[in-house]
Design a protein around this motif. Structure first.
Motif, mmCIF file in Angstrom:
data_model
loop_
_atom_site.group_PDB
_atom_site.id
_atom_site.type_symbol
_atom_site.label_atom_id
_atom_site.label_comp_id
_atom_site.label_asym_id
_atom_site.label_seq_id
_atom_site.Cartn_x
_atom_site.Cartn_y
_atom_site.Cartn_z
ATOM 1 N N LEU A 265 0.840 -1.271 -0.004
ATOM 2 C CA LEU A 265 0.025 -0.092 0.133
ATOM 3 C C LEU A 265 0.909 1.336 -0.179
ATOM 4 C CD1 LEU A 265 -2.988 -0.738 2.537
ATOM 5 C CD2 LEU A 265 -3.085 -0.477 0.185
ATOM 6 N N ARG A 266 2.169 1.200 0.691
ATOM 7 C CA ARG A 266 2.816 2.158 0.760
ATOM 8 C C ARG A 266 3.671 2.654 -0.463
ATOM 9 N NH1 ARG A 266 0.955 6.217 3.730
ATOM 10 N NH2 ARG A 266 0.602 5.754 5.823
ATOM 11 N N THR A 267 3.900 1.491 -1.282
ATOM 12 C CA THR A 267 4.697 1.812 -2.481
ATOM 13 C C THR A 267 3.843 1.716 -3.828
ATOM 14 O OG1 THR A 267 5.071 -0.838 -2.265
ATOM 15 C CG2 THR A 267 6.680 0.689 -1.309
ATOM 16 N N ILE A 268 2.758 2.183 -3.855
ATOM 17 C CA ILE A 268 1.813 2.146 -4.930
ATOM 18 C C ILE A 268 2.364 3.383 -5.806
ATOM 19 C CG2 ILE A 268 -0.421 2.936 -5.830
ATOM 20 C CD1 ILE A 268 -1.801 1.430 -3.517
ATOM 21 N N ASP A 269 2.272 3.280 -6.992
ATOM 22 C CA ASP A 269 3.211 4.081 -8.006
ATOM 23 C C ASP A 269 2.505 5.487 -7.845
ATOM 24 O OD1 ASP A 269 4.193 5.245 -10.122
ATOM 25 O OD2 ASP A 269 4.486 3.773 -11.263
ATOM 26 N N ALA A 270 3.345 6.378 -7.738
ATOM 27 C CA ALA A 270 2.936 7.829 -7.391
ATOM 28 C C ALA A 270 2.155 8.327 -8.759
ATOM 29 C CB ALA A 270 4.009 8.886 -7.303
ATOM 30 N N ARG A 271 2.293 7.779 -10.062
ATOM 31 C CA ARG A 271 1.486 8.123 -11.161
ATOM 32 C C ARG A 271 0.225 7.930 -11.158
ATOM 33 N NH1 ARG A 271 5.361 5.040 -15.673
ATOM 34 N NH2 ARG A 271 5.148 3.163 -13.914
ATOM 35 N N TYR A 272 -0.174 6.502 -10.607
ATOM 36 C CA TYR A 272 -1.475 6.358 -10.106
ATOM 37 C C TYR A 272 -2.262 7.123 -9.380
ATOM 38 C CZ TYR A 272 -0.136 1.850 -12.539
ATOM 39 O OH TYR A 272 0.543 1.043 -13.234
ATOM 40 N N VAL A 273 -1.514 7.663 -8.375
ATOM 41 C CA VAL A 273 -1.934 8.543 -7.383
ATOM 42 C C VAL A 273 -2.449 9.814 -8.072
ATOM 43 C CG1 VAL A 273 -1.795 9.957 -5.306
ATOM 44 C CG2 VAL A 273 -0.838 7.810 -5.582
ATOM 45 N N GLU A 274 -1.452 10.365 -9.042
ATOM 46 C CA GLU A 274 -1.705 11.527 -9.678
ATOM 47 C C GLU A 274 -2.979 11.363 -10.803
ATOM 48 O OE1 GLU A 274 2.022 12.208 -11.590
ATOM 49 O OE2 GLU A 274 2.835 12.957 -9.748
ATOM 50 N N LEU A 275 -2.882 10.387 -11.253
ATOM 51 C CA LEU A 275 -3.994 10.026 -12.497
ATOM 52 C C LEU A 275 -5.405 10.024 -11.487
ATOM 53 C CD1 LEU A 275 -4.928 9.174 -15.244
ATOM 54 C CD2 LEU A 275 -4.516 6.798 -14.710
ATOM 55 N N ALA A 276 -5.584 9.218 -10.413
ATOM 56 C CA ALA A 276 -6.702 9.417 -9.597
ATOM 57 C C ALA A 276 -7.040 10.715 -9.475
ATOM 58 C CB ALA A 276 -6.607 8.499 -8.364
ATOM 59 N N GLU A 277 -6.124 11.636 -9.176
ATOM 60 C CA GLU A 277 -6.458 13.054 -8.695
ATOM 61 C C GLU A 277 -6.979 13.557 -9.879
ATOM 62 O OE1 GLU A 277 -2.982 14.660 -6.793
ATOM 63 O OE2 GLU A 277 -3.124 13.704 -4.973
ATOM 64 N N THR A 278 -6.331 13.304 -11.136
ATOM 65 C CA THR A 278 -6.695 14.156 -12.188
ATOM 66 C C THR A 278 -8.149 13.637 -12.621
ATOM 67 O OG1 THR A 278 -4.399 13.936 -12.912
ATOM 68 C CG2 THR A 278 -5.961 14.356 -14.581
ATOM 69 N N VAL A 279 -8.514 12.442 -12.620
ATOM 70 C CA VAL A 279 -9.901 12.209 -12.699
ATOM 71 C C VAL A 279 -10.760 12.226 -11.761
ATOM 72 C CG1 VAL A 279 -9.095 10.473 -14.616
ATOM 73 C CG2 VAL A 279 -9.488 9.762 -12.329
ATOM 74 N N ARG A 280 -10.409 12.958 -10.533
ATOM 75 C CA ARG A 280 -11.097 13.321 -9.575
ATOM 76 C C ARG A 280 -11.947 12.122 -8.816
ATOM 77 N NH1 ARG A 280 -13.813 18.978 -11.635
ATOM 78 N NH2 ARG A 280 -11.550 20.103 -11.629
ATOM 79 N N LEU A 281 -11.162 11.059 -8.652
ATOM 80 C CA LEU A 281 -11.876 10.128 -7.849
ATOM 81 C C LEU A 281 -12.077 10.191 -6.277
ATOM 82 C CD1 LEU A 281 -9.718 6.811 -9.394
ATOM 83 C CD2 LEU A 281 -11.986 7.754 -9.894
ATOM 84 N N SER A 282 -13.338 9.760 -5.780
ATOM 85 C CA SER A 282 -13.329 9.862 -4.384
ATOM 86 C C SER A 282 -12.497 9.172 -3.652
ATOM 87 C CB SER A 282 -14.834 9.947 -4.142
ATOM 88 O OG SER A 282 -14.939 8.381 -4.258
ATOM 89 N N ARG A 283 -12.373 9.375 -2.338
ATOM 90 C CA ARG A 283 -11.317 8.724 -1.362
ATOM 91 C C ARG A 283 -11.656 7.008 -1.477
ATOM 92 N NH1 ARG A 283 -6.689 8.989 1.510
ATOM 93 N NH2 ARG A 283 -6.774 7.792 3.204
#
Length: 307
Positions: free
Chosen positions: A196-214
């Motif tokens: 969980l702590r080493t999930i690729d940061a690109r996926y996190v940025e993509l989730a923020e870009t498409v505005r996924l909820s928590r």
């Protein structure tokens, strides 16, 4: 013709672009004819290098080759007299003993009892380890509250807690299942939390870009990303469950494979002790193979992406 010449003279850059375009159009069929063989040659060379340097094609029944070789060495040593039957019984003696114990129902009864203990402890430990890993891996408050106590428990061997568990819960089934569960929690927690702590940061940025909820981020990004680490933790937890079972079943147990082995030790029956060890080993091997099969089926998308 009279209009084309002034245009070329007035705009030499435009003329050069036209010349480059014409050259590209003429050369395109030739490049198209050359590129596929080059690409296919590169891919073929990559596959040959992978076969030569990588793990290669899977060997049929590879999981059974090592145990089969071990049994063969054991049989040869027993037949040639290298192994004293009073110290270590021969494989055929163990087989005959297993047949007799199956015939009178003792082996099956003890086997079911041991399997029930192991799977109850495994289910409890995997569930608890997963919940703690999610709390610590997805929230900073959860990590501050959970990770420290879990790391302290990680430094304390589970078997060292048996005297305390006996004082709290007695010597019944509760103590045995809890001991197995405590041995299972740590590998599941450590590997799931790390994933969980080493999930690729690109996926996190993509989730923020498409505005996924928590919740959508947890369900669509965090949990799938942590699945490989979770399954690795489960593989180690299965082994830990059987190791803990071997110990707890020899502490004032009235049934189970460990109880059967304890009685055999009192009477010097090495063939029954060896039979119990073989049963534990087969259980562990089958459990690990089942988890690996689930891992292969669940994570098949990784091979598709890699290919």
């Amino acid at each position: 013709m009279t209009t084309a010449l002034p245009t070329r003279a007035a705009s030499p850059r435009l003329a050069s672009i036209h010349d480059f375009t014409a050259t590209a159009e003429i050369a395109a069929p030739q490049l198209g004819a050359i590129a596929p063989p080059v690409a296919s040659t590169t891919r073929a060379a990559g596959r040959r290098a992978q076969r030569r340097l990588g793990p290669g094609r899977r060997i049929p029944y590879a999981l059974t080759l090592g145990p089969a070789l071990l049994i063969a060495v054991w049989a040869v040593a027993s037949a040639t007299g290298v192994l004293d039957p009073r110290v270590l019984s021969a494989p055929w003696t163990v087989v005959v003993t297993a047949r007799d114990l199956i015939a009178d129902g003792r082996l099956l009864s003890n086997l079911l009892t041991s399997a029930q203990r192991a799977f109850l402890g495994l289910a409890l430990g995997v569930g608890l380890g997963t919940v703690l890993a999610l709390l610590a891996g997805l929230t900073r408050v959860g990590e501050a509250l959970v990770d420290g106590p879990v790391q302290i428990k990680r430094a304390i061997p589970t078997l060292a807690l048996i005297p305390l568990l006996i004082l709290w819960f007695g010597i019944g089934e509760q103590m045995k299942v809890l001991t197995i569960a405590l041995g299972v929690v740590i590998p599941v927690y450590v590997h799931t939390h790390a994933a969980l702590r080493t999930i690729d940061a690109r996926y996190v940025e993509l989730a923020e870009t498409v505005r996924l909820s928590r919740w959508q981020f947890v369900r669509k990004v965090a949990l799938p990303g942590a699945l490989p680490g979770f399954l690795m933790g489960v593989r180690l937890a299965v082994t830990g469950a059987w190791l803990a079972l071997v110990v707890v079943e020899q502490i004032n147990a009235t049934s189970g494979i460990g109880h059967m082995m304890s009685l055999a030790r009192s009477y010097g029956q090495t063939e029954i002790i060896l039979l119990g060890l073989v049963v534990y080993g087969l259980f562990g091997l089958a459990s690990d193979a089942a988890v690996r099969l689930i891992e292969r089926r669940t994570l098949s998308w990784r091979r598709i992406l890699a290919g």
